[in-house]
Design an enzyme around this catalytic site. Structure first.
Site, PDB file in Angstrom:
ATOM      1  N   TYR A  85       0.814  -1.229   0.000  1.00 36.91           N
ATOM      2  CA  TYR A  85       0.000   0.000   0.000  1.00 36.91           C
ATOM      3  C   TYR A  85       0.843   1.272   0.000  1.00 36.91           C
ATOM      4  CZ  TYR A  85      -3.418  -3.517   1.341  1.00 36.91           C
ATOM      5  OH  TYR A  85      -4.192  -4.640   1.371  1.00 36.91           O
ATOM      6  N   ASP A  86       0.343   2.275  -0.728  1.00 35.31           N
ATOM      7  CA  ASP A  86       0.962   3.599  -0.722  1.00 35.31           C
ATOM      8  C   ASP A  86       0.187   4.565   0.168  1.00 35.31           C
ATOM      9  OD1 ASP A  86       2.786   2.763  -2.743  1.00 35.31           O
ATOM     10  OD2 ASP A  86       1.159   3.018  -4.202  1.00 35.31           O
ATOM     11  N   ASP A  87      -1.139   4.363   0.217  1.00 30.27           N
ATOM     12  CA  ASP A  87      -2.002   5.295   0.934  1.00 30.27           C
ATOM     13  C   ASP A  87      -2.768   4.556   2.036  1.00 30.27           C
ATOM     14  OD1 ASP A  87      -1.227   7.278  -0.850  1.00 30.27           O
ATOM     15  OD2 ASP A  87      -2.853   6.808  -2.247  1.00 30.27           O
TER      16      ASP A  87
END
Lengths: 300, 300
Positions: A20-22
Site C-alpha cells: 500500500y501507498d495510501d
C-alpha cells in the site's frame, strides 16, 4: 479476497506495508480511545510518513470541522494538517458542491453543530438552522401557523445535533414533505460511543424525520459509497494500493471493502478477534493486528 | 366479513344501529377537525345516548389526561365524563398497573407531557422525567459521566414530548440498554396532524431510541392489541355488539378489526371513499358514511 491474515511478525509487517501507498484511518478506537492515545500510534504514523506513505484520517464526527478536528490530534501530540482529515461534515459539503452542484440561491437547513456550518461556509453554500440561537427554544403556539415548507430551502442536512428540539424537527419535516428537497445525513451511526457508554448517535437525529417523512437520507459518512466517492475524488488514490484501517467491521471494514480497498482491522476498539474468526462472520478484513502500534513495535 | 356497506338511508341507519350497543369513537376527523366541531355531531351523540347506547372516546393523544381532555369536548359543546374517555396515556398507566403489575418501588422514566404524568399518578405509579424543568436543558460535559442506567427505573415510557432533547434521549437510552427495562410508547403515530399540516408524531419521539437500542416499544395506542385489551378490560363490552368509528383505515379501522369489533369509517378525515373501493384496498370497514352527523340527519 484472502484473509483474514493476522500480522504478528516483522516479515508480515514489511509484506503488508509493501502492498500500500495510501492509508485511510478511522480515528477513535484506532489512534485513540476517547482522550487517551493508544500505544506507539505516534511512532507508527511517523514511520509510515518516513516511508513516503500518504495518511488520510476519515471520521464520521460532524460536530467539528476538519480545522477544529486538528486540535484533537495536536492535543495528543500527533502532527496533522486539515487537508489530511476527511470528516463527514466536509464530505456533505463536497457532495453538495461537486456532486449535486447545489444552487447558489438555495439554502441548506442544518440539524447539527458548528462543524457542518463551517464546512458549508468554506464551500460557499448558504445555510439556516444549525447553531442559530433563535431556534434553540420550545415550539410556541404561533409556530404551528408559521412553520411550513420554505421555498428557499433546497436541502435538509442532518448530523449529530446536541441541541435537537421539536421546533427544528418540525421545520425539517415540513421541508422534507416537498419531494424536491434533498435529504442528506452526515452519517447514520445509531450510537455515539463516549465515556465508555453508548449515547444517541447522528442517525438518531434523522430517525424521527425518516419515520415521519417516509424518506431515507443519503449518508455522507462511513460506510456509504457517497463518502467513498468524495474521498476518491479528492485524493485520487489507486484503490488496490490503498488500505482502510479501522476498528469496526460494519462501518470501517465494510467501507474499505465496498470501495475495493485493502482492509486492516485493529483490535483496540469495537470488534474482537472472535468476531472475524466466527463461522458466520459476514464482514472479514484482509489483515488484522492487535493494535496499530504493532507496526512500529514489530519493525524495530 | 361483509362490507363495505355505505349507509345513505334511514332504513340503513336503523339497521346499523340495531347491531350495536356500544360505540368506540376516534375524535379528531370524526367529531371535530382541529378546533371545529363537525356538522350534527352533538345531535348524533345525543341521539345515541337517548337510545341507550354506550359511548367511549378513544384517543392516541397522550399530552392530556382524560380529565384535561374533557375540556376539549366542553369547549365544543359536547357533554362527556372523564370515565368515557380512553386516552393512550391512561392506556399506558392501566397496562403498567393491571397487566404488568409494575413494582411499587420502581419508577417510570417519562418522555412526554403532563397527560402521562397525571395518569401514572392516578394509578399510584412513580415516575421521573416528563415535565421536570431540571431536564429541560442542554446536555453538559459532566452529564456524560453522570448519566447511566438507574436501577430504580423499571420502564421507559415514550409519548409526544414537545420538550424532547438530547439529555432526555440519552437518559432513556442508558436505561433501555438494560434488557430488563420495559419499553412502552403511548402510541407510535408517525405524524401529528394539526393546523392543516403534518408535524412530528409521538412515534418520532421513540424513533431515536428504537434505532439506538435495537428494541421496539410496546405501543398502548391505536391500533395496538395492548390498547384494545385495556379498553376491553375496563368496559367489558361484547365485541360483536360494539362498533369502532374512525376516519383512518390504518389505525381506527384496523384497531376495530383486530379487536373483532364492527367498524364504521367516516369520510371527514384522512381516508376517502376511493381508498376503500380500490381493488388493492387492504383494510376495509364493514360500514361507511359521509359524516358521523348523517346518523342524525338521515333519521329525522
Amino acid at each position: 479476497m484472502t484473509g483474514p491474515v493476522k500480522i504478528t511478525s516483522k516479515t508480515e509487517v514489511e509484506e503488508f506495508l509493501s502492498k500500500y501507498d495510501d492509508f485511510l484511518f478511522d480515528c477513535d478506537g484506532v489512534l485513540w480511545q476517547g482522550d487517551v492515545l493508544l500505544p506507539k500510534v505516534k511512532e507508527t504514523l511517523d514511520l509510515l510518513r518516513a516511508r513516503g506513505k500518504r495518511l488520510i484520517f476519515v471520521t464520521n464526527n460532524s460536530t467539528k470541522s476538519r480545522k477544529a478536528y486538528t486540535k484533537k490530534f495536536f492535543k495528543l501530540g500527533i502532527d496533522v494538517t486539515a487537508e489530511e482529515i476527511f470528516g463527514s461534515a466536509y464530505s456533505a459539503a463536497v457532495y453538495l458542491k461537486k456532486v449535486v452542484k447545489f444552487p447558489a440561491d438555495k439554502k441548506v437547513l442544518v440539524l447539527g453543530e458548528s462543524g457542518i456550518e463551517e464546512e458549508l461556509a468554506n464551500e460557499g453554500i448558504q445555510f439556516v438552522g444549525g447553531t442559530d440561537p433563535t431556534l434553540r427554544r420550545d415550539i410556541e403556539p404561533e409556530d404551528y401557523d408559521k412553520i411550513g415548507p420554505d421555498p428557499s430551502i433546497g436541502c435538509v442536512l442532518s448530523g449529530l445535533d446536541l441541541h435537537l428540539n421539536y421546533l427544528k424537527l418540525s421545520m425539517a419535516l415540513m421541508n422534507l414533505q416537498v419531494p424536491e428537497t434533498l435529504f442528506l445525513a452526515t452519517n447514520i451511526d445509531s450510537t455515539y460511543p463516549t465515556h465508555g457508554k453508548l449515547f444517541p448517535g447522528a442517525g438518531t437525529m434523522c430517525a424521527p424525520l425518516v419515520l415521519a417523512s417516509k424518506r431515507q437520507p443519503i449518508s455522507l459518512g462511513k460506510p456509504s459509497k457517497a463518502m467513498m466517492d468524495c474521498v476518491k475524488a479528492k485524493f485520487e488514490f489507486e484503490p488496490t494500493r490503498t488500505c482502510m484501517v479501522g476498528d469496526r467491521l460494519d462501518t470501517d471494514i465494510r467501507f474499505g471493502q465496498d470501495g475495493d480497498l485493502g482492509t486492516l482491522l485493529v483490535l483496540t476498539g469495537v470488534n474482537k478477534e472472535s468476531d472475524i474468526l466466527a463461522e458466520n462472520a459476514e464482514i472479514v478484513p484482509m489483515h488484522y493486528m492487535t493494535k496499530l502500534g504493532d507496526i512500529f513495535e514489530l519493525l524495530i
